[in-house]
Structures are given as C-alpha cells and as structure tokens.
Design a protein around this motif. Structure first.
Motif, PDB file in Angstrom:
ATOM      1  N   PRO A 147      29.780 -11.483 -20.898  1.00 36.41           N
ATOM      2  CA  PRO A 147      29.707 -11.742 -19.336  1.00 36.41           C
ATOM      3  C   PRO A 147      30.914 -12.801 -18.866  1.00 36.41           C
ATOM      4  CG  PRO A 147      28.078 -12.845 -20.499  1.00 36.41           C
ATOM      5  CD  PRO A 147      28.781 -12.233 -21.417  1.00 36.41           C
ATOM      6  N   PHE A 148      31.234 -13.613 -20.006  1.00 41.27           N
ATOM      7  CA  PHE A 148      32.216 -14.816 -19.712  1.00 41.27           C
ATOM      8  C   PHE A 148      33.748 -14.280 -19.715  1.00 41.27           C
ATOM      9  CE2 PHE A 148      28.498 -16.845 -21.488  1.00 41.27           C
ATOM     10  CZ  PHE A 148      28.211 -17.516 -20.485  1.00 41.27           C
ATOM     11  N   TYR A 149      34.023 -13.544 -20.589  1.00 39.38           N
ATOM     12  CA  TYR A 149      35.717 -13.241 -20.828  1.00 39.38           C
ATOM     13  C   TYR A 149      35.943 -11.708 -20.673  1.00 39.38           C
ATOM     14  CZ  TYR A 149      36.011 -17.854 -21.954  1.00 39.38           C
ATOM     15  OH  TYR A 149      35.907 -19.526 -21.974  1.00 39.38           O
ATOM     16  N   GLY A 150      34.542 -10.904 -20.476  1.00 40.90           N
ATOM     17  CA  GLY A 150      34.925  -9.373 -20.526  1.00 40.90           C
ATOM     18  C   GLY A 150      34.429  -8.803 -19.090  1.00 40.90           C
ATOM     19  N   HIS A 151      34.164  -7.562 -19.001  1.00 43.65           N
ATOM     20  CA  HIS A 151      33.780  -7.228 -17.862  1.00 43.65           C
ATOM     21  C   HIS A 151      32.246  -6.721 -17.722  1.00 43.65           C
ATOM     22  CE1 HIS A 151      38.050  -6.748 -16.898  1.00 43.65           C
ATOM     23  NE2 HIS A 151      38.050  -6.017 -18.152  1.00 43.65           N
ATOM     24  N   LEU A 152      31.321  -7.367 -18.488  1.00 49.06           N
ATOM     25  CA  LEU A 152      29.925  -7.235 -18.413  1.00 49.06           C
ATOM     26  C   LEU A 152      29.277  -7.932 -17.154  1.00 49.06           C
ATOM     27  CD1 LEU A 152      27.402  -6.024 -19.740  1.00 49.06           C
ATOM     28  CD2 LEU A 152      27.257  -8.244 -21.074  1.00 49.06           C
ATOM     29  N   SER A 153      28.686  -7.378 -16.305  1.00 50.41           N
ATOM     30  CA  SER A 153      28.165  -7.926 -15.078  1.00 50.41           C
ATOM     31  C   SER A 153      26.776  -8.304 -15.366  1.00 50.41           C
ATOM     32  CB  SER A 153      28.180  -7.204 -13.921  1.00 50.41           C
ATOM     33  OG  SER A 153      27.594  -5.864 -14.089  1.00 50.41           O
ATOM     34  N   VAL A 154      26.184  -9.475 -15.008  1.00 53.39           N
ATOM     35  CA  VAL A 154      25.028  -9.843 -14.837  1.00 53.39           C
ATOM     36  C   VAL A 154      24.336  -9.774 -13.694  1.00 53.39           C
ATOM     37  CG1 VAL A 154      25.265 -11.458 -16.591  1.00 53.39           C
ATOM     38  CG2 VAL A 154      25.614 -12.495 -14.348  1.00 53.39           C
ATOM     39  N   ARG A 155      22.939  -9.123 -13.529  1.00 54.15           N
ATOM     40  CA  ARG A 155      22.416  -8.952 -12.146  1.00 54.15           C
ATOM     41  C   ARG A 155      21.031  -9.053 -12.422  1.00 54.15           C
ATOM     42  NH1 ARG A 155      23.105  -2.978 -12.900  1.00 54.15           N
ATOM     43  NH2 ARG A 155      21.923  -2.685 -14.654  1.00 54.15           N
ATOM     44  N   GLY A 156      20.145  -9.317 -11.501  1.00 57.88           N
ATOM     45  CA  GLY A 156      18.675  -9.395 -11.571  1.00 57.88           C
ATOM     46  C   GLY A 156      18.178 -10.572 -11.929  1.00 57.88           C
ATOM     47  N   GLN A 157      17.172 -10.647 -12.922  1.00 61.08           N
ATOM     48  CA  GLN A 157      16.585 -11.770 -13.070  1.00 61.08           C
ATOM     49  C   GLN A 157      17.211 -12.781 -14.217  1.00 61.08           C
ATOM     50  OE1 GLN A 157      12.572 -10.514 -14.012  1.00 61.08           O
ATOM     51  NE2 GLN A 157      12.132 -10.571 -11.922  1.00 61.08           N
ATOM     52  N   THR A 158      16.824 -13.985 -14.114  1.00 60.68           N
ATOM     53  CA  THR A 158      17.407 -14.967 -15.296  1.00 60.68           C
ATOM     54  C   THR A 158      16.121 -15.615 -15.761  1.00 60.68           C
ATOM     55  OG1 THR A 158      17.664 -16.825 -13.879  1.00 60.68           O
ATOM     56  CG2 THR A 158      19.610 -15.386 -14.292  1.00 60.68           C
ATOM     57  N   ARG A 159      15.873 -15.570 -17.157  1.00 55.40           N
ATOM     58  CA  ARG A 159      14.673 -16.151 -17.573  1.00 55.40           C
ATOM     59  C   ARG A 159      14.927 -17.140 -18.794  1.00 55.40           C
ATOM     60  NH1 ARG A 159      10.225 -11.983 -17.261  1.00 55.40           N
ATOM     61  NH2 ARG A 159      11.205 -10.582 -16.034  1.00 55.40           N
ATOM     62  N   GLU A 160      14.091 -17.969 -19.032  1.00 54.71           N
ATOM     63  CA  GLU A 160      14.234 -19.031 -20.054  1.00 54.71           C
ATOM     64  C   GLU A 160      13.059 -18.825 -21.013  1.00 54.71           C
ATOM     65  OE1 GLU A 160      14.108 -23.039 -18.488  1.00 54.71           O
ATOM     66  OE2 GLU A 160      16.112 -22.570 -17.147  1.00 54.71           O
ATOM     67  N   GLY A 161      13.561 -19.117 -22.221  1.00 52.01           N
ATOM     68  CA  GLY A 161      12.790 -18.739 -23.370  1.00 52.01           C
ATOM     69  C   GLY A 161      13.133 -19.612 -24.829  1.00 52.01           C
ATOM     70  N   THR A 162      12.587 -19.305 -25.664  1.00 48.56           N
ATOM     71  CA  THR A 162      12.535 -19.713 -27.094  1.00 48.56           C
ATOM     72  C   THR A 162      13.274 -18.834 -28.057  1.00 48.56           C
ATOM     73  OG1 THR A 162      10.857 -21.608 -26.641  1.00 48.56           O
ATOM     74  CG2 THR A 162      11.940 -21.449 -28.915  1.00 48.56           C
ATOM     75  N   VAL A 163      14.180 -18.929 -28.602  1.00 47.87           N
ATOM     76  CA  VAL A 163      14.597 -18.011 -29.847  1.00 47.87           C
ATOM     77  C   VAL A 163      13.422 -17.988 -30.946  1.00 47.87           C
ATOM     78  CG1 VAL A 163      16.456 -17.401 -31.451  1.00 47.87           C
ATOM     79  CG2 VAL A 163      16.829 -18.399 -29.174  1.00 47.87           C
ATOM     80  N   VAL A 164      12.901 -16.836 -31.473  1.00 49.72           N
ATOM     81  CA  VAL A 164      12.118 -16.899 -32.521  1.00 49.72           C
ATOM     82  C   VAL A 164      12.617 -15.765 -33.492  1.00 49.72           C
ATOM     83  CG1 VAL A 164       9.950 -17.366 -30.858  1.00 49.72           C
ATOM     84  CG2 VAL A 164      10.770 -14.879 -31.156  1.00 49.72           C
ATOM     85  N   SER A 165      13.677 -15.159 -33.491  1.00 48.66           N
ATOM     86  CA  SER A 165      14.269 -14.361 -34.524  1.00 48.66           C
ATOM     87  C   SER A 165      15.694 -14.414 -34.263  1.00 48.66           C
ATOM     88  CB  SER A 165      13.416 -13.027 -34.560  1.00 48.66           C
ATOM     89  OG  SER A 165      14.283 -12.299 -35.362  1.00 48.66           O
ATOM     90  N   THR A 166      16.171 -14.321 -35.322  1.00 45.44           N
ATOM     91  CA  THR A 166      17.699 -14.120 -35.608  1.00 45.44           C
ATOM     92  C   THR A 166      18.203 -13.355 -36.605  1.00 45.44           C
ATOM     93  OG1 THR A 166      18.106 -16.048 -37.028  1.00 45.44           O
ATOM     94  CG2 THR A 166      18.273 -16.424 -34.424  1.00 45.44           C
ATOM     95  N   ASP A 167      17.354 -12.391 -36.867  1.00 48.44           N
ATOM     96  CA  ASP A 167      17.538 -11.431 -38.065  1.00 48.44           C
ATOM     97  C   ASP A 167      18.421 -10.293 -37.846  1.00 48.44           C
ATOM     98  OD1 ASP A 167      15.688 -12.906 -39.524  1.00 48.44           O
ATOM     99  OD2 ASP A 167      14.073 -11.384 -39.003  1.00 48.44           O
ATOM    100  N   MET A 168      18.842 -10.064 -36.528  1.00 52.65           N
ATOM    101  CA  MET A 168      19.850  -9.017 -36.060  1.00 52.65           C
ATOM    102  C   MET A 168      21.260  -9.281 -35.876  1.00 52.65           C
ATOM    103  SD  MET A 168      17.642  -6.489 -34.017  1.00 52.65           S
ATOM    104  CE  MET A 168      16.622  -7.923 -33.191  1.00 52.65           C
ATOM    105  N   GLU A 169      22.094  -8.724 -36.091  1.00 53.82           N
ATOM    106  CA  GLU A 169      23.473  -9.080 -35.702  1.00 53.82           C
ATOM    107  C   GLU A 169      23.823  -9.297 -34.286  1.00 53.82           C
ATOM    108  OE1 GLU A 169      26.688  -7.362 -37.879  1.00 53.82           O
ATOM    109  OE2 GLU A 169      25.778  -7.532 -39.766  1.00 53.82           O
ATOM    110  N   LYS A 170      24.084 -10.072 -33.833  1.00 55.38           N
ATOM    111  CA  LYS A 170      24.691 -10.359 -32.508  1.00 55.38           C
ATOM    112  C   LYS A 170      23.461 -10.108 -31.335  1.00 55.38           C
ATOM    113  CE  LYS A 170      29.288  -9.018 -33.044  1.00 55.38           C
ATOM    114  NZ  LYS A 170      30.594  -8.080 -32.525  1.00 55.38           N
ATOM    115  N   THR A 171      22.058 -10.163 -31.997  1.00 54.74           N
ATOM    116  CA  THR A 171      21.173  -9.955 -31.238  1.00 54.74           C
ATOM    117  C   THR A 171      19.911 -11.161 -31.750  1.00 54.74           C
ATOM    118  OG1 THR A 171      21.354  -7.578 -31.077  1.00 54.74           O
ATOM    119  CG2 THR A 171      19.060  -8.428 -30.381  1.00 54.74           C
TER     120      THR A 171
END
Length: 114
Positions: free
Chosen positions: A25-49
């Motif tokens: 979203p910062f340097y590409g063309h991915l637009s953000v819309r809708g809601q923003t939420r805050e939370g805690t990261v509980v898993s980092t097992d996947m790549e880029k997710t």
C-alpha cells in the motif's frame, strides 16, 4: 499519510528490482478501504502473512454482563515492514482480496511484547 491513513511511511525497499509492488500500500498500487483494526500478532508461520488476534467485549442482555470474544484475522505483511514477531502490536487495514483468506494488510507496527 500517503495511503489515506494517519500512519508513518516506512523507508523505501532495499532491492527495488525484487520488491513486490503489487501488494504494497505504500509504494505500490494497493488501495486500502474500509475498516482499520488493531491487534496482536499470534502467528508468523506463513511467508508474508501474519495472524492478528483482537479481543473485544460483547454485551449479553440475558445476564446483564459482558462476554469476551476474540477474532483471528490473516493479514499480508509488505516487505518494507518485515520482520514481525509474535507479540507485536500492529494496525491492519482492509483491502481487496489478496488470496482466499487474506483481505487485510499490515500498515503500522505499534509496539512489541516488551
């Protein structure tokens, strides 16, 4: 405030030739819309997710009390915000579907598990 949200812009990618601009979203063309939420990261097992968990209260009228609920949201991590660790507080924003389960992207790292 380049993406329409009040979040700081991270530094540019180190390898522009190899960077995935399509899902940034910062340097590409991915637009953000809708809601923003805050939370805690509980898993980092996947790549880029990452899996972001948020806890909230729901009022139950029958018992006149609040009940805790939690939701787990898969979110894409742009290359400029990597690496994230379990316990980090993040802000995620809604976007177009990026895969079968991902429709959110991490836009800011608020803090860590210190």
């Amino acid at each position: 405030m380049a993406i329409g949200l009040d979040v700081p812009t991270p530094p540019e990618p180190e390898n522009p030739e190899e960077y995935d601009y399509e899902k940034c979203p910062f340097y590409g063309h991915l637009s953000v819309r809708g809601q923003t939420r805050e939370g805690t990261v509980v898993s980092t097992d996947m790549e880029k997710t990452v899996i972001v968990e948020r806890e909230y209260d729901v009022f139950v009228p029958k018992y006149d009390r609040y009940m805790k609920r939690r939701s787990r949201i898969p979110a894409h991590v742009p290359g400029v915000l990597e690496p994230l660790e379990v316990g980090d507080e993040v802000k995620i924003a809604e976007t177009r579907p990026l895969s079968k389960t991902k429709s959110h992207v991490v836009v800011q790292v608020l803090g860590g598990d210190e």
